[in-house]
Design an enzyme around this catalytic site. Structure first.
Site, PDB file in Angstrom:
ATOM      1  N   SER A 125      -5.028  13.317  -3.512  1.00  0.00           N
ATOM      2  CA  SER A 125      -4.645  12.296  -4.490  1.00  0.00           C
ATOM      3  C   SER A 125      -3.504  12.804  -5.349  1.00  0.00           C
ATOM      4  O   SER A 125      -3.389  14.014  -5.600  1.00  0.00           O
ATOM      5  CB  SER A 125      -5.867  12.022  -5.378  1.00  0.00           C
ATOM      6  OG  SER A 125      -5.499  11.326  -6.533  1.00  0.00           O
ATOM      7  N   TYR A 149     -13.258  14.855 -11.229  1.00  0.00           N
ATOM      8  CA  TYR A 149     -12.874  14.240  -9.948  1.00  0.00           C
ATOM      9  C   TYR A 149     -11.623  14.923  -9.397  1.00  0.00           C
ATOM     10  O   TYR A 149     -11.586  15.357  -8.238  1.00  0.00           O
ATOM     11  CB  TYR A 149     -12.618  12.727 -10.119  1.00  0.00           C
ATOM     12  CG  TYR A 149     -11.866  12.155  -8.944  1.00  0.00           C
ATOM     13  CD1 TYR A 149     -12.506  11.978  -7.718  1.00  0.00           C
ATOM     14  CD2 TYR A 149     -10.503  11.841  -9.034  1.00  0.00           C
ATOM     15  CE1 TYR A 149     -11.804  11.495  -6.612  1.00  0.00           C
ATOM     16  CE2 TYR A 149      -9.794  11.357  -7.943  1.00  0.00           C
ATOM     17  CZ  TYR A 149     -10.462  11.185  -6.733  1.00  0.00           C
ATOM     18  OH  TYR A 149      -9.760  10.723  -5.645  1.00  0.00           O
ATOM     19  N   LYS A 153     -10.623  17.436  -5.857  1.00  0.00           N
ATOM     20  CA  LYS A 153      -9.513  17.307  -4.900  1.00  0.00           C
ATOM     21  C   LYS A 153      -8.713  18.608  -4.829  1.00  0.00           C
ATOM     22  O   LYS A 153      -8.351  19.063  -3.744  1.00  0.00           O
ATOM     23  CB  LYS A 153      -8.586  16.145  -5.296  1.00  0.00           C
ATOM     24  CG  LYS A 153      -9.226  14.780  -5.157  1.00  0.00           C
ATOM     25  CD  LYS A 153      -9.534  14.433  -3.710  1.00  0.00           C
ATOM     26  CE  LYS A 153     -10.304  13.157  -3.564  1.00  0.00           C
ATOM     27  NZ  LYS A 153     -10.893  12.956  -2.246  1.00  0.00           N
TER      28      LYS A 153
HETATM   29  P1  NAD Z   1     -14.573   4.310  -1.302  1.00  0.00           P
HETATM   30  O1  NAD Z   1     -15.605   4.647  -2.301  1.00  0.00           O
HETATM   31  O2  NAD Z   1     -14.349   2.875  -0.982  1.00  0.00           O
HETATM   32  O3  NAD Z   1     -14.848   5.091   0.057  1.00  0.00           O
HETATM   33  C1  NAD Z   1     -15.504   6.328   0.107  1.00  0.00           C
HETATM   34  C2  NAD Z   1     -16.624   6.211   1.107  1.00  0.00           C
HETATM   35  O4  NAD Z   1     -17.306   7.458   1.215  1.00  0.00           O
HETATM   36  C3  NAD Z   1     -17.681   5.160   0.696  1.00  0.00           C
HETATM   37  O5  NAD Z   1     -17.899   4.281   1.779  1.00  0.00           O
HETATM   38  C4  NAD Z   1     -18.926   5.994   0.381  1.00  0.00           C
HETATM   39  O6  NAD Z   1     -20.099   5.289   0.680  1.00  0.00           O
HETATM   40  C5  NAD Z   1     -18.704   7.225   1.247  1.00  0.00           C
HETATM   41  N1  NAD Z   1     -19.353   8.454   0.767  1.00  0.00           N
HETATM   42  C6  NAD Z   1     -19.274   9.016  -0.468  1.00  0.00           C
HETATM   43  N2  NAD Z   1     -19.984  10.151  -0.507  1.00  0.00           N
HETATM   44  C7  NAD Z   1     -20.506  10.332   0.738  1.00  0.00           C
HETATM   45  C8  NAD Z   1     -21.327  11.326   1.310  1.00  0.00           C
HETATM   46  N3  NAD Z   1     -21.780  12.368   0.617  1.00  0.00           N
HETATM   47  N4  NAD Z   1     -21.696  11.188   2.608  1.00  0.00           N
HETATM   48  C9  NAD Z   1     -21.275  10.137   3.339  1.00  0.00           C
HETATM   49  N5  NAD Z   1     -20.492   9.164   2.839  1.00  0.00           N
HETATM   50  C10 NAD Z   1     -20.115   9.267   1.544  1.00  0.00           C
HETATM   51  O7  NAD Z   1     -13.204   4.982  -1.780  1.00  0.00           O
HETATM   52  P2  NAD Z   1     -11.727   4.830  -1.213  1.00  0.00           P
HETATM   53  O8  NAD Z   1     -10.907   4.188  -2.265  1.00  0.00           O
HETATM   54  O9  NAD Z   1     -11.742   4.267   0.139  1.00  0.00           O
HETATM   55  O10 NAD Z   1     -11.298   6.360  -1.176  1.00  0.00           O
HETATM   56  C11 NAD Z   1     -11.376   7.136  -0.003  1.00  0.00           C
HETATM   57  C12 NAD Z   1     -10.926   8.549  -0.310  1.00  0.00           C
HETATM   58  O11 NAD Z   1      -9.604   8.523  -0.822  1.00  0.00           O
HETATM   59  C13 NAD Z   1     -11.779   9.251  -1.371  1.00  0.00           C
HETATM   60  O12 NAD Z   1     -11.904  10.607  -1.003  1.00  0.00           O
HETATM   61  C14 NAD Z   1     -10.952   9.117  -2.627  1.00  0.00           C
HETATM   62  O13 NAD Z   1     -11.205  10.154  -3.531  1.00  0.00           O
HETATM   63  C15 NAD Z   1      -9.541   9.217  -2.061  1.00  0.00           C
HETATM   64  N6  NAD Z   1      -8.533   8.599  -2.914  1.00  0.00           N
HETATM   65  C16 NAD Z   1      -8.724   7.300  -3.332  1.00  0.00           C
HETATM   66  C17 NAD Z   1      -7.786   6.701  -4.161  1.00  0.00           C
HETATM   67  C18 NAD Z   1      -8.002   5.300  -4.676  1.00  0.00           C
HETATM   68  O14 NAD Z   1      -7.416   4.959  -5.701  1.00  0.00           O
HETATM   69  N7  NAD Z   1      -8.771   4.449  -4.023  1.00  0.00           N
HETATM   70  C19 NAD Z   1      -6.639   7.420  -4.558  1.00  0.00           C
HETATM   71  C20 NAD Z   1      -6.472   8.725  -4.095  1.00  0.00           C
HETATM   72  C21 NAD Z   1      -7.442   9.300  -3.278  1.00  0.00           C
HETATM   73  C1  WQD Z   2      -3.346   2.170 -13.473  1.00  0.00           C
HETATM   74  C2  WQD Z   2      -2.641   1.812 -14.772  1.00  0.00           C
HETATM   75  C3  WQD Z   2      -3.890   2.395 -16.744  1.00  0.00           C
HETATM   76  C4  WQD Z   2      -7.195  -0.395 -15.918  1.00  0.00           C
HETATM   77  C5  WQD Z   2      -6.667   6.373 -10.760  1.00  0.00           C
HETATM   78  C6  WQD Z   2      -7.137   7.789 -10.648  1.00  0.00           C
HETATM   79  C7  WQD Z   2      -6.323   8.513  -9.596  1.00  0.00           C
HETATM   80  C8  WQD Z   2      -6.344   7.752  -8.281  1.00  0.00           C
HETATM   81  C9  WQD Z   2      -6.001   6.306  -8.454  1.00  0.00           C
HETATM   82  C10 WQD Z   2      -8.108   8.596  -6.927  1.00  0.00           C
HETATM   83  C11 WQD Z   2      -2.746   2.888 -15.856  1.00  0.00           C
HETATM   84  C12 WQD Z   2      -3.757   0.902 -16.623  1.00  0.00           C
HETATM   85  C13 WQD Z   2      -6.035   0.347 -15.865  1.00  0.00           C
HETATM   86  C14 WQD Z   2      -7.328  -1.400 -16.925  1.00  0.00           C
HETATM   87  C15 WQD Z   2      -5.137  -0.839 -17.723  1.00  0.00           C
HETATM   88  N1  WQD Z   2      -7.655   7.732  -7.700  1.00  0.00           N
HETATM   89  N2  WQD Z   2      -5.013   0.131 -16.743  1.00  0.00           N
HETATM   90  N3  WQD Z   2      -6.280  -1.570 -17.784  1.00  0.00           N
HETATM   91  O1  WQD Z   2      -5.379   5.815 -13.566  1.00  0.00           O
HETATM   92  O2  WQD Z   2      -3.258   5.566 -12.197  1.00  0.00           O
HETATM   93  O3  WQD Z   2      -5.294   6.366 -11.125  1.00  0.00           O
HETATM   94  O4  WQD Z   2      -6.803   5.727  -9.480  1.00  0.00           O
HETATM   95  O5  WQD Z   2      -7.643   9.652  -6.587  1.00  0.00           O
HETATM   96  O6  WQD Z   2      -6.880   9.773  -9.481  1.00  0.00           O
HETATM   97  O7  WQD Z   2      -6.961   8.435 -11.898  1.00  0.00           O
HETATM   98  O8  WQD Z   2      -5.183   4.008 -11.789  1.00  0.00           O
HETATM   99  O9  WQD Z   2      -5.759   1.635 -11.638  1.00  0.00           O
HETATM  100  O10 WQD Z   2      -7.066   3.116 -13.221  1.00  0.00           O
HETATM  101  O11 WQD Z   2      -4.688   2.562 -13.760  1.00  0.00           O
HETATM  102  O12 WQD Z   2      -4.215  -1.047 -18.525  1.00  0.00           O
HETATM  103  O13 WQD Z   2      -8.345  -2.085 -17.039  1.00  0.00           O
HETATM  104  O14 WQD Z   2      -3.275   0.657 -15.327  1.00  0.00           O
HETATM  105  O15 WQD Z   2      -3.772   2.810 -18.069  1.00  0.00           O
HETATM  106  O16 WQD Z   2      -1.540   2.871 -16.560  1.00  0.00           O
HETATM  107  P1  WQD Z   2      -4.739   5.484 -12.304  1.00  0.00           P
HETATM  108  P2  WQD Z   2      -5.774   2.790 -12.583  1.00  0.00           P
END
Ligand code: NAD
Ligand code: WQD
Length: 336
Positions: A125, A149, A153
């Site tokens: 991430s 969190y 990562k």
């Molecule tokens: P999500 O929660 O929709 O998907 C994660 C999946 O993993 C879920 O289906 C959950 O049930 C499963 N899971 C969690 N713990 C588990 C375990 N111990 N065993 C088996 N299954 C398990 O999230 P997502 O948005 O699809 O994210 C996927 C990956 O990408 C995550 O690792 C997340 O940290 C990373 N990521 C997400 C974002 C984002 O903003 N969505 C941004 C950067 C990185």
């Molecule tokens: C986006 C912008 C908020 C909600 C997070 C995690 C990051 C990654 C992606 C996993 C920011 C603003 C948000 C609301 C708002 N996940 N905001 N009102 O914080 O960039 O990233 O998700 O790895 O690790 O930190 O995403 O969608 O929460 O926020 O004004 O109700 O929207 O302040 O500027 P963020 P976000």
């Protein structure tokens, strides 16, 4: 046939990636404990692609279940999405995050090593860049984290770097996602958060559908053009396509490689709200509130490395991201 094991494949990014894998002709095995997803997403994947996946409802903390999968299925590579991802929650229950994300990954890696599967794509991430000194952010920027969190990562990235150093027969792609939004254009799968969403897009979407009253804009005094936070939003299908490119890259024995997956363009919170208004044809009420602790002003990628080395770049613009998110939200207002 060789199969790709997709951990967390029932989740938001996982399900979209499974669609692209199936469309590209890969066999897919999914392990997911459904803690943050539902099996319905994989039913919808079948509806979209006409193909099914082998599904194991199991936890990565269950070593026996994991080994059984490697025993039974012919796994050639792993795409590892499974993890908990809510920043706020991770500050309240850090140990659960460390156990789930880090121990889960260690189990997966031990099973992979045991069965000699040494090809891995990992969901990292942009959070690993902490508060960047400048934007756009390149892969060689210093790494730091400010919440449990993010720490999971960074620790997993560090572990993978150490593992690769000790055994260069591994091929590992660390993919640092920026802000994934949008949904499959069929409207059949999309983001399905439990309860009140933490992230901006699902919150805006729930205001648009009338489930929530108004968007809370977390601060308008940031050092950005309109004072609200700027992020690099990327369509989840572009992101999914990036995983296919990364998987292809791993077949050329690149060792450990790291890529930003972002568009390179930043949008402010207000721009997102206005774009979503355009997509759904409704006014979206919002109010300016306090800053959210830990938020930074600007975060967007330099995506050149992925373009050059993977031949990948994001193709879908912000209008498409909002239109697809809205199609999913309005077609299935209650989610899966
Ligand atoms: P999500 O929660 O929709 O998907 C994660 C999946 O993993 C879920 O289906 C959950 O049930 C499963 N899971 C969690 N713990 C588990 C375990 N111990 N065993 C088996 N299954 C398990 O999230 P997502 O948005 O699809 O994210 C996927 C990956 O990408 C995550 O690792 C997340 O940290 C990373 N990521 C997400 C974002 C984002 O903003 N969505 C941004 C950067 C990185
Ligand atoms: C986006 C912008 C908020 C909600 C997070 C995690 C990051 C990654 C992606 C996993 C920011 C603003 C948000 C609301 C708002 N996940 N905001 N009102 O914080 O960039 O990233 O998700 O790895 O690790 O930190 O995403 O969608 O929460 O926020 O004004 O109700 O929207 O302040 O500027 P963020 P976000």
């Amino acid at each position: 046939m060789d199969n790709i094991l997709v951990t967390g494949g029932a989740g938001f990014i996982g399900s979209h990636t499974v669609v692209e894998l199936l469309n590209a002709g890969y066999g897919v095995v999914v392990i997911d404990n459904l803690v943050n997803s539902s099996m319905e997403s994989l039913e919808r994947v079948k509806k979209i692609t006409g193909k099914s996946v082998k599904f194991y409802q199991a936890d990565l903390l269950n070593m026996e279940a994991l080994q059984n999968i490697f025993e039974e299925e012919n796994i050639s590579s792993v795409i590892h999405f499974a993890g908990l991802k809510a920043v706020g929650e991770s500050c309240k229950i850090p140990l659960a995050y460390f156990n789930n994300n880090i121990t889960g990954t260690i189990n997966l890696l031990m099973a992979m090593e045991k069965y000699n599967v040494k090809s891995l794509v990992f969901s990292s991430s942009a959070t690993v860049y902490g508060k960047p000194e400048s934007v756009p952010i390149s892969e060689d920027f210093p790494l730091s984290v400010s919440n449990p969190y993010g720490r999971t990562k960074l620790i997993i990235e560090d572990m993978l770097r150490d593992i690769y150093k000790a055994d260069t027969s591994w091929n590992i792609a660390l993919l640092r996602y920026f802000n994934p939004i949008g949904a499959h254009e069929s409207g059949e799968i999309g983001e399905n958060p439990n309860g009140i969403p933490n992230n901006l897009l699902p919150y805006v979407s729930k205001v648009a559908i009338g489930e929530l009253e108004a968007v809370n804009v977390f601060g308008n005094d940031y050092d950005t053009p309109d004072g609200t936070g700027v992020r690099d939003y990327i369509h989840v299908v572009d992101l999914a396509e990036g995983h296919i490119k990364a998987l292809e890259k791993l077949t050329s024995n690149p060792g450990l490689v790291t890529y930003n997956l972002g568009t390179g363009t930043g949008y402010s919170v207000l721009e997102i709200i206005h774009n979503f208004e355009k997509a759904c044809g409704k006014k979206i009420p919002y109010k300016i509130t306090e800053r959210r602790p830990g938020d930074i002003d600007m975060c967007y990628a330099n995506p050149e490395k992925a373009k050059k080395e993977l031949g990948w770049e994001a193709k879908r613009d912000i209008d498409k991201m909002c239109e697809d998110a809205w199609r999913w939200q309005s077609k299935y207002p209650k989610g899966f």
